[in-house]
Motif scaffolding. Structure first.
Motif, PDB file in Angstrom:
ATOM      1  N   MET A 111       0.844  -1.188   0.000  1.00  0.00           N
ATOM      2  CA  MET A 111       0.000   0.000   0.000  1.00  0.00           C
ATOM      3  C   MET A 111       0.880   1.240   0.000  1.00  0.00           C
ATOM      4  SD  MET A 111      -3.055  -0.815   2.705  1.00  0.00           S
ATOM      5  CE  MET A 111      -4.233  -2.152   2.461  1.00  0.00           C
ATOM      6  N   GLY A 112       0.734   2.071  -1.032  1.00  0.00           N
ATOM      7  CA  GLY A 112       1.524   3.286  -1.126  1.00  0.00           C
ATOM      8  C   GLY A 112       2.211   3.394  -2.472  1.00  0.00           C
ATOM      9  N   THR A 113       3.035   4.442  -2.613  1.00  0.00           N
ATOM     10  CA  THR A 113       3.799   4.693  -3.834  1.00  0.00           C
ATOM     11  C   THR A 113       5.275   4.732  -3.475  1.00  0.00           C
ATOM     12  OG1 THR A 113       1.998   5.967  -4.807  1.00  0.00           O
ATOM     13  CG2 THR A 113       4.182   6.296  -5.746  1.00  0.00           C
ATOM     14  N   TYR A 114       6.085   3.945  -4.182  1.00  0.00           N
ATOM     15  CA  TYR A 114       7.491   3.807  -3.811  1.00  0.00           C
ATOM     16  C   TYR A 114       8.409   4.112  -4.992  1.00  0.00           C
ATOM     17  CZ  TYR A 114       5.146   2.109   0.193  1.00  0.00           C
ATOM     18  OH  TYR A 114       4.312   2.050   1.279  1.00  0.00           O
ATOM     19  N   SER A 115       8.060   5.205  -5.677  1.00  0.00           N
ATOM     20  CA  SER A 115       8.887   5.676  -6.784  1.00  0.00           C
ATOM     21  C   SER A 115      10.048   6.522  -6.288  1.00  0.00           C
ATOM     22  CB  SER A 115       8.036   6.492  -7.761  1.00  0.00           C
ATOM     23  OG  SER A 115       7.006   5.691  -8.305  1.00  0.00           O
ATOM     24  N   THR A 116       9.820   7.303  -5.221  1.00  0.00           N
ATOM     25  CA  THR A 116      10.869   8.194  -4.707  1.00  0.00           C
ATOM     26  C   THR A 116      11.156   7.971  -3.231  1.00  0.00           C
ATOM     27  OG1 THR A 116       9.234   9.927  -4.260  1.00  0.00           O
ATOM     28  CG2 THR A 116      10.334   9.971  -6.410  1.00  0.00           C
ATOM     29  N   VAL A 117      10.323   7.198  -2.547  1.00  0.00           N
ATOM     30  CA  VAL A 117      10.568   6.870  -1.139  1.00  0.00           C
ATOM     31  C   VAL A 117      10.594   5.360  -0.990  1.00  0.00           C
ATOM     32  CG1 VAL A 117       9.486   8.991  -0.302  1.00  0.00           C
ATOM     33  CG2 VAL A 117       8.118   6.913  -0.526  1.00  0.00           C
ATOM     34  N   ALA A 118      11.260   4.901   0.054  1.00  0.00           N
ATOM     35  CA  ALA A 118      11.423   3.461   0.258  1.00  0.00           C
ATOM     36  C   ALA A 118      10.268   2.888   1.072  1.00  0.00           C
ATOM     37  CB  ALA A 118      12.737   3.186   0.977  1.00  0.00           C
ATOM     38  N   PRO A 119       9.893   1.647   0.806  1.00  0.00           N
ATOM     39  CA  PRO A 119       8.959   0.974   1.708  1.00  0.00           C
ATOM     40  C   PRO A 119       9.564   0.896   3.105  1.00  0.00           C
ATOM     41  CG  PRO A 119       9.321  -0.306  -0.301  1.00  0.00           C
ATOM     42  CD  PRO A 119      10.350   0.767  -0.284  1.00  0.00           C
ATOM     43  N   SER A 120       8.715   0.882   4.118  1.00  0.00           N
ATOM     44  CA  SER A 120       9.221   0.778   5.481  1.00  0.00           C
ATOM     45  C   SER A 120       9.815  -0.606   5.719  1.00  0.00           C
ATOM     46  CB  SER A 120       8.094   1.035   6.482  1.00  0.00           C
ATOM     47  OG  SER A 120       7.170  -0.045   6.472  1.00  0.00           O
ATOM     48  N   GLU A 121      10.656  -0.698   6.737  1.00  0.00           N
ATOM     49  CA  GLU A 121      11.245  -1.990   7.078  1.00  0.00           C
ATOM     50  C   GLU A 121      10.161  -2.981   7.495  1.00  0.00           C
ATOM     51  OE1 GLU A 121      14.771  -4.375   7.356  1.00  0.00           O
ATOM     52  OE2 GLU A 121      14.274  -2.453   6.430  1.00  0.00           O
ATOM     53  N   ALA A 122       9.154  -2.485   8.229  1.00  0.00           N
ATOM     54  CA  ALA A 122       8.053  -3.364   8.639  1.00  0.00           C
ATOM     55  C   ALA A 122       7.307  -3.899   7.424  1.00  0.00           C
ATOM     56  CB  ALA A 122       7.097  -2.606   9.560  1.00  0.00           C
ATOM     57  N   GLN A 123       7.132  -3.054   6.424  1.00  0.00           N
ATOM     58  CA  GLN A 123       6.428  -3.470   5.212  1.00  0.00           C
ATOM     59  C   GLN A 123       7.227  -4.518   4.447  1.00  0.00           C
ATOM     60  OE1 GLN A 123       5.632  -0.244   2.382  1.00  0.00           O
ATOM     61  NE2 GLN A 123       3.539  -1.032   2.177  1.00  0.00           N
ATOM     62  N   LEU A 124       8.522  -4.270   4.259  1.00  0.00           N
ATOM     63  CA  LEU A 124       9.359  -5.230   3.542  1.00  0.00           C
ATOM     64  C   LEU A 124       9.432  -6.561   4.280  1.00  0.00           C
ATOM     65  CD1 LEU A 124      12.318  -3.018   2.275  1.00  0.00           C
ATOM     66  CD2 LEU A 124      10.531  -4.091   0.889  1.00  0.00           C
ATOM     67  N   ASN A 125       9.525  -6.500   5.603  1.00  0.00           N
ATOM     68  CA  ASN A 125       9.580  -7.746   6.375  1.00  0.00           C
ATOM     69  C   ASN A 125       8.286  -8.540   6.236  1.00  0.00           C
ATOM     70  OD1 ASN A 125      12.186  -7.330   7.324  1.00  0.00           O
ATOM     71  ND2 ASN A 125      11.511  -6.304   9.201  1.00  0.00           N
ATOM     72  N   ALA A 126       7.156  -7.841   6.228  1.00  0.00           N
ATOM     73  CA  ALA A 126       5.871  -8.530   6.085  1.00  0.00           C
ATOM     74  C   ALA A 126       5.721  -9.120   4.687  1.00  0.00           C
ATOM     75  CB  ALA A 126       4.725  -7.572   6.388  1.00  0.00           C
ATOM     76  N   VAL A 127       6.143  -8.373   3.664  1.00  0.00           N
ATOM     77  CA  VAL A 127       6.113  -8.907   2.301  1.00  0.00           C
ATOM     78  C   VAL A 127       6.985 -10.158   2.223  1.00  0.00           C
ATOM     79  CG1 VAL A 127       6.779  -8.478  -0.091  1.00  0.00           C
ATOM     80  CG2 VAL A 127       5.592  -6.702   1.202  1.00  0.00           C
ATOM     81  N   ALA A 128       8.178 -10.088   2.817  1.00  0.00           N
ATOM     82  CA  ALA A 128       9.087 -11.237   2.796  1.00  0.00           C
ATOM     83  C   ALA A 128       8.468 -12.441   3.492  1.00  0.00           C
ATOM     84  CB  ALA A 128      10.412 -10.864   3.459  1.00  0.00           C
ATOM     85  N   ALA A 129       7.768 -12.206   4.597  1.00  0.00           N
ATOM     86  CA  ALA A 129       7.150 -13.315   5.331  1.00  0.00           C
ATOM     87  C   ALA A 129       6.073 -13.995   4.490  1.00  0.00           C
ATOM     88  CB  ALA A 129       6.563 -12.806   6.644  1.00  0.00           C
TER      89      ALA A 129
END
Length: 493
Positions: free
Chosen positions: A233-251
């Protein structure tokens, strides 16, 4: 972002729904509405530099903000989260229309969201408030239902291209809004993605059935089959996904790939189905990483440049979570049987827990399974025998877990599995179907020669009768006298 690659002949649903209103733009303010998401729609290529301004419930107008149109699908943008609003102004889009999405109040989100009992924790459709009647009505109108592939081969990473400015309590509302827009305005009947993940690490179930099964989504035009889509959820063209978001995607990705015995750092070859947003014409064989981004197969920026640059790190996060699944007994049993080239074919339902401290995976388009428990080991069961066992409650029923693979009978006509409880077996032949034989009756039948005896194959499950228990066979029956504990066999008259 989405790219469904649906045929152009699919009719678009134009009727209003309580949660979605279509309003034509005529240059005047739109007021007296209730919505929290906005999408622009037209009949031809959308203009650039469209801006919107929303009116808050207190009557104040928020600052103007751009409405991204570069990656519209079928001349419709993805819905933009704007928060609770009652009015709208649009400039730069005369002659077009907007979809106003009302995902319901925050109180509509369950305070204690039901979750699926598995790792990772996934907020169910009931938890985020999916109105299943929307999906069911669309399925009925189109004459379709849930569509399945035969297996999962890869994960596709997306972003929703919406706002990054939302609170944890907004996420379920965003999921509801995306659902209404995809199901009704895009006429996809459901959310295109299999999972959505917010910046706080909350994971939401997307397209129905996609948690356990290889459900075909509408997320990567030409490449929806054999993949599952995870959208941040969000736009990640110029900002990074949060660490919590990346960890959840990875899980999520680790659980789905490992459960289907796919290497996180492997590659797979998919055949493009084509479509307007696909990079590749229909029929093109494309070799891709097991975890790839939407832009790898579609004409899109998705999941945004910064998120795309984080793909190597995401793959490593997935690898750190997959564990040594190749050491698992079900995987070993499957590979010993020939893996995907053998009779079991590809994994269909991801490896999961059973109700009695065991595990199982289904294969061959859900027609065969391997079940494992510490007491019984890994055992193959399938077809009509598995169906009969399922009618009895699977491992939770009177038979418990299977203790033998499906075996050929001594007369080479039928098949059978033995089970851990009640000296039970299920025998099958084409002439008689699958039936349970148990305990003393089974023992008596076996002493006569089982299916090679005059009785032949069972034609009924064991059932109660006057004075005892009985099982019927092709040419007679066996009776167990509960008063004496004796068994006797009888020919048909």
């Amino acid at each position: 972002m989405l790219a469904a690659g649906l045929p152009a002949t699919v009719a678009q649903a134009e009727e209003d729904h309580p949660g979605l209103q279509i309003v034509s733009l005529d240059g005047t303010d739109i007021t007296g509405r209730q919505f929290a998401m906005v999408a622009l729609r037209g009949t031809q290529e959308l203009p650039d530099n469209v801006e919107i301004q929303v009116q808050r419930p207190d009557g104040e107008w928020a600052p103007w903000q751009p409405l991204e149109t570069d990656h519209a699908i079928d001349n419709k943008t993805e819905p933009l989260w704007v928060g609770d609003s009652t009015g709208l102004r649009v400039r730069g889009a005369d002659g077009l229309s907007v979809a106003l999405v009302d995902p319901g109040p925050e109180d509509g989100m369950r305070r204690e969201m039901p979750v699926h009992t598995r790792e990772p924790v996934v907020i169910s459709r009931a938890g985020w408030g999916a109105d299943e009647s929307v999906r069911e009505a669309c399925f009925a109108r189109q004459g379709i239902g849930i569509e399945y592939a035969t297996t999962i081969k890869a994960a596709t990473i997306h972003h929703t291209a919406g706002t990054n400015d939302y609170a944890p309590g907004d996420s379920a509302r965003i999921a509801r809004g995306v659902y209404l827009f995809h199901a009704i305005d895009r006429d996809w009947c459901d959310i295109g993605y299999n999972f959505l993940v917010d910046k706080y690490g909350q994971v939401f179930e997307g397209r129905i059935g996609g948690l356990e099964y290889p459900v075909i989504g509408a997320h990567a035009g030409g490449f929806n089959r054999f993949t599952f889509g995870v959208s941040m959820m969000g736009t990640y063209s110029t900002v990074a996904p949060s660490e919590a978001q990346l960890n959840a995607v990875a899980a999520v990705v680790a659980w789905k790939l490992a459960g289907n015995y796919r290497l996180f750092n492997g590659a797979t070859t998919l055949i493009s189905a084509g479509g307007g947003t696909s990079k590749y014409p229909a029929g093109t064989a494309v070799t891709l990483p097991t975890i790839f981004a939407h832009r790898d197969v579609g004409n899109t920026d998705c999941p945004g440049t910064v998120a795309y640059n984080a793909m190597p790190a995401l793959r490593q996060k997935v690898g750190n979570r997959t564990g040594f699944w190749r050491g698992g007994p079900i995987w070993h049993k499957w590979t010993e049987a020939g893996g995907e080239a053998g009779p079991l074919g590809s994994p269909y339902r991801a490896e999961s827990r059973t109700g009695r401290d065991g595990r199982y995976t289904t294969f061959a388009n859900n027609t065969k399974s391997i079940y494992w428990s510490a007491a019984t080991g890994a055992v193959i069961i399938g077809g009509a025998i598995r169906d009969k066992w399922g009618q009895l409650g699977f491992e939770m029923g009177a038979l418990g877990f299977p203790v033998t693979d499906e075996l050929t009978t001594a007369d080479n006509v039928g098949r059978y599995n033995n089970f851990e409880l009640g000296n039970g077996s299920i025998y099958w032949s084409e002439a008689t179907g699958a039936h349970v034989v148990l305990g003393a009756i089974k023992q008596h039948w076996a002493t006569l020669g089982a299916e090679q005896s005059y009785l032949g194959y069972p034609t009924s499950d064991q059932y109660e009768t006057a004075g005892g228990l009985r099982s019927d066979f092709q040419n007679g029956y066996v009776f167990y006298d509960t008063a004496t504990g004796q068994t006797s066999d009888h020919r048909n008259s």
